[in-house]
Write a protein that holds these residues in place. Structure first.
Motif, short mmCIF file in Angstrom:
data_model
loop_
_atom_site.label_atom_id
_atom_site.label_comp_id
_atom_site.label_asym_id
_atom_site.label_seq_id
_atom_site.Cartn_x
_atom_site.Cartn_y
_atom_site.Cartn_z
N LEU A 195 46.12 40.02 69.17
CA LEU A 195 47.40 39.77 69.07
C LEU A 195 47.78 39.23 71.18
CD1 LEU A 195 50.79 41.01 67.66
CD2 LEU A 195 48.93 39.53 67.01
N PHE A 224 45.57 36.19 71.26
CA PHE A 224 46.30 34.98 71.73
C PHE A 224 47.31 34.62 72.46
CE2 PHE A 224 45.44 35.78 66.05
CZ PHE A 224 44.88 34.12 66.39
N VAL A 242 44.31 44.99 66.33
CA VAL A 242 45.59 44.07 65.77
C VAL A 242 46.51 43.98 67.20
CG1 VAL A 242 47.96 43.71 64.82
CG2 VAL A 242 45.75 44.70 63.06
N ALA A 301 49.86 31.58 64.59
CA ALA A 301 48.90 32.46 64.35
C ALA A 301 49.17 33.59 64.18
CB ALA A 301 47.21 31.75 64.76
N ALA A 302 49.13 34.08 65.90
CA ALA A 302 49.61 35.11 66.29
C ALA A 302 50.80 35.62 65.36
CB ALA A 302 50.18 35.40 67.50
N TRP A 316 51.26 39.94 59.11
CA TRP A 316 50.34 40.29 58.23
C TRP A 316 50.00 42.25 58.29
CZ3 TRP A 316 45.28 41.53 59.71
CH2 TRP A 316 44.45 42.56 58.16
N ALA A 317 49.90 42.17 59.72
CA ALA A 317 49.40 43.08 59.82
C ALA A 317 50.58 44.53 59.50
CB ALA A 317 49.00 43.67 60.94
N VAL A 357 49.70 36.93 62.11
CA VAL A 357 48.59 37.97 61.63
C VAL A 357 49.47 39.40 62.21
CG1 VAL A 357 47.05 38.99 63.54
CG2 VAL A 357 46.45 36.49 62.77
N GLY A 358 50.30 39.04 62.64
CA GLY A 358 51.58 39.74 63.22
C GLY A 358 52.08 40.78 62.11
#
Lengths: 412, 424
Positions: B295, B298, B291, A30-31, A37-38, A34-35
């Motif tokens: 992170l 997480f 963001v 997930a991390a 994607w960003a 998200v990373g």
């Protein structure tokens, strides 16, 4: 027997190990997702903004390359005019990479209605050629575009119309200077009203037929500038150089990034920003990535000791941990890239940022932002993540490979 | 509580490397956040200050409707006496009256159209930086002198120098022809091409007679000592300004040609682009910060979840011995609290140290010069440190980390002691 394992077995082992602690793997995935994607989403937005800025900017210059009198940029005066291209320059303009060129008269002038007067930039154009390179006839909201170079009409901006309190079809007076320093003036009928993406343009630029202006300003067939486009601002080298040589020393040939250094530096800065942004995100991710691997190694100390005792080479253990990391990164990248594409598709029609339009105009962008998803940026992000990810995984992997089997087996 | 904190502290160091890696992620992002936020604060401040100081000022008194429709007839009467009254009542010298008109300006060789500003020679230097930017000549010393000050680019294009004469030709307030001859007394270099090419100043007295203004003018600029005092100043000015001259709320947007009604506009109304550019920058910056913070969260979630899972047996035993799940939850939260505190302290300290250093030597990157010019910024940026810029980012990271450990802590409430003790 276990000294060298075929790749397939290493892969299977790594894959299964990954899902032994599915919670940890899922959180890390997930991390990464998200990373990634960003990285891509933000890059697409910024690229969209800079693309728009460059498109607007180059359309306003106009053209990727301009030919002027050497003094014209410093002193945009009628005396710094040039002649129409000679045969040598004409030949260079035939280059297959050049998609269009046009000549323009561009002088400072004063426009007056019955109610008010303003200083403007008066531009004389060849309507047919101009439409392919500079002024966009589609931006005319009322009236018509100039018919030909001899047209007696005038195109003005909507903002200017308001300032002058005049209307379509009304007459306005244009005043400027001829080469002998005499005032040259004549009446023009407003035949078209345009709306520019950047409101400041509307207030200070008016367009007329080039031959009409040449007559008014007693220029004969002289012009102020030649604007040339190849429809791709990143690749102008192939035709810019020959053009410069053909033009000779008496003319100044400038590419867009020198004509407008702000635009040029924005492009360079954008490329730098993308790289810095990707690396910052990666560094934040890397702490978690190393942590995950360290934990995965830690809870398997005995198991690794046993494998080594059975004769597995330390290098195989290293490969196995690296493969785990690789799998984690690849799945994260696929998900992240997919998420980026999915989240950008609904935004293809543009994001309305008109609430900060006046601020964006200071930067030179219009009030609708079109994200620009580029394959190159996606590749760049993916390659950096894989490469640096594996690099940071070497430490925990190497740590695992260097256990002493006897000691490792003794741990509980 | 004391013993819980002590246990939490010891638990942290059972896995030194893991703890440091998680704290490392916090330190890294906190350092970045402090630096970025300080830099943002510093550049916004500079952007506002530089833009406003060059011309606009903090507040302007104008005739209602002038801001949207800056025409020469939208002026108001007795501008100089009004400015004098304001100066006396505010005991503030940063008040100056101006007139604005358009004219053609000609030298022997050239003619250009440009904006002409009439200024009060004694007071203009207190509200704008332009009079201080003269590269040659002097500023006006007589309000009625037939003198002009022009920009460097215009002087070059007109091919004139100090002492040369220029002819002005424009339309007066009543539509009559305004023509005059002035001599160049000063040339300024603001560094902004548009200002240096398109603006010239005349003494207000001469301006009024040239453009047939009859004692009228277009705006009174008022500056506060600090940007933060602008709202207060606006209220004070509104009390001083004769009530019958001011436009009431209901009249806004409905200019009445017969009566003159004045409005007090602040910099935000005069230069809406400025605040919007800052807003646009804020939005993209906070997306990036968000963001980074997610992170880190997480990372904390992963660490705390692992640390809870691997202690299932231990927690099972503790519960069997009578420890309430609530207390175990507090333990896990305390661990995160300590870890986040480390991240906060080190991150904020390092970030503050870096920003403090750069607030003296400045900071620059390739291409910044061109961009900075667009926003009236100098070519080096100086972060501005404040308690807010130091603790805003790290504080959010701290809070989000605690939030992230809620899930592992809540899991403990569903732990069955018997099966937990059997877990591997």
């Amino acid at each position: 027997m276990l000294t060298t394992l075929p790749f397939k077995i290493i892969f299977t082992l790594a894959w299964r190990n990954l899902w032994r602690n599915h919670r940890r793997t899922l959180i890390m995935l997930a991390a990464i997702t998200v990373g990634v994607w960003a990285m891509i989403f933000m890059t697409a937005l910024m690229r969209g903004m800079v693309d728009d800025m460059l498109d607007n900017g180059i359309r306003n210059l106009p053209g990727e390359v301009q030919i002027n009198h050497p003094q014209y940029r410093d002193d945009p005066n009628i005396n710094n005019s040039i002649t129409m291209p000679d045969s040598q320059l004409r030949q260079a303009l035939q280059n297959s990479n050049i998609s269009a060129w046009t000549s323009r008269v561009r002088v400072p002038a004063v426009i007056s209605s019955e109610r008010d007067n303003r200083g403007v930039t008066l531009i004389g154009i060849n309507p047919a050629n101009e439409a392919r390179i500079g002024f966009d006839p589609g931006s005319i909201i009322e009236g018509r575009f100039l018919g030909d170079a001899n047209d007696n009409g005038l195109i003005i901006g909507a903002k200017m119309l308001e300032r002058l309190e005049t209307r379509l079809g009304k007459r306005v007076v244009i005043m400027s200077q001829d080469p002998d320093n005499n005032i040259a003036e004549r009446g023009f009928r407003v035949i078209g009203i345009y709306k520019a993406k950047l409101a400041s343009l509307e207030e200070n630029t008016v367009y007329a037929g080039i031959e009409t202006l040449q007559k008014l300003l007693k220029l004969d067939d002289k012009i102020s500038q030649i604007a040339i486009t190849g429809d791709n601002y990143r690749h102008i080298k192939s035709w810019y150089e020959p053009l410069r040589i053909a033009a000779g020393d008496n003319l100044q040939v400038l590419p867009w990034y020198e004509t407008d250094t702000y635009l040029g530096s924005m492009l360079a800065m954008m490329d730098g920003f993308v790289l810095v942004w990707i690396i910052v995100i990666f560094l934040t991710l890397s702490f978690g990535l190393v942590n995950t691997l360290v934990m995965a190694v830690f809870e398997r100390i005995r198991e690794i000791g046993l494998m080594q005792a059975l004769g597995m080479r330390p290098s195989m253990i290293l490969y196995q941990i690296l493969t785990e990391s690789f799998l984690l990164l690849v799945i994260g990248l696929i998900l992240g890239n997919a998420l980026a594409v999915i989240s950008i598709i609904p935004l293809q029609d543009g994001i309305d940022i008109s609430s900060v339009a006046k601020g964006m105009e200071m930067m030179g962008t219009s009030s609708i932002l079109y994200p620009a998803l580029k394959l190159n940026d996606m590749l760049l992000a993916s390659i950096i993540v894989i490469f640096l990810g594996l690099l940071t995984s070497i430490l925990p992997a190497w740590h695992a490979a260097s256990f002493d089997p006897v000691e490792a087996l003794g741990k509980d | 509580m004391n013993i819980t904190l002590q246990m939490a502290w010891r638990n942290l160091w059972r896995h030194k490397r893991r703890t440091w890696l998680t704290v490392g992620a916090m330190i890294f992002s906190n350092l970045l956040l402090v630096f970025m936020i300080s830099l943002q604060f510093g550049s916004y401040r500079m952007m506002i200050d530089n833009t406003l100081k060059s011309y606009t000022g903090h507040l302007q008194i104008q005739r209602m409707g002038y801001n949207d429709n800056p025409k020469i007839r939208n002026s108001f009467t007795d501008i100089i006496p009004l400015a004098n009254t304001l100066r006396k009542r505010l005991s503030n010298n940063k008040v100056a009256a101006r007139g604005v008109a358009f004219a053609m300006i000609s030298s022997k060789q050239r003619t250009y159209g440009l904006q002409i500003i009439g200024v009060e020679p004694a007071f203009e230097p207190a509200v704008s930086t332009l009079p201080g930017l003269l590269t040659s000549g002097r500023y006006f010393n007589d309000i009625d002198a037939e003198e002009i000050i022009i920009g460097r680019v215009l002087a070059r294009n007109l091919r004139v120098n100090i002492g040369d004469e220029l002819t002005l030709l424009g339309a007066g307030r009543d539509g009559s022809i305004a023509a005059g001859v002035v001599s160049v007394t000063g040339i300024f270099d603001s560094g902004i091409n548009d200002i240096d090419r398109l603006m010239a100043q005349l003494p207000l007295g001469y301006f009024q007679s040239l453009f047939n203004m009859n004692g009228q003018g277009h705006n009174i600029v008022i500056n506060a000592e600090e940007l933060t005092q602008v709202t207060l100043l606006k209220n004070t000015v509104s009390k001083i300004l004769p009530h019958e001259l001011q436009a009431s709320e209901s009249q806004r947007g409905k200019p009445n040609a017969n009566e003159q009604q004045l409005v007090i506009l602040d910099w935000n109304q005069l230069q809406p682009g400025l605040k919007q550019a800052i807003q646009a920058d804020m939005i993209s910056a906070w997306f990036m910060y968000g963001v980074l913070i997610i992170l880190v969260a997480f990372s904390v979630l992963n660490t705390q979840l692992m640390s809870v899972l691997e202690r299932t047996r231990e927690f099972g035993t503790m519960m069997a011995l009578g420890v309430k799940p609530g207390r175990l939850g507090t333990l896990v939260i305390s661990e995160t609290f300590l870890m986040s505190s480390l991240g906060l302290i080190f991150g904020a300290a390092l970030g503050a140290a870096l920003s403090y250093y750069l607030s003296f030597v400045g900071f620059s990157y390739p291409g910044m010069e061109e961009m900075a010019g667009r926003f009236n910024l100098p070519d080096r940026m100086y972060p501005s440190l404040s308690w807010l810029s130091i603790f805003l980012g790290p504080g959010i990271v701290f809070f989000c980390s605690l939030l992230a450990s809620a899930y592992p802590a809540l899991r403990l409430f569903f732990l069955q002691p018997v099966s937990a003790m059997k877990a591997v």
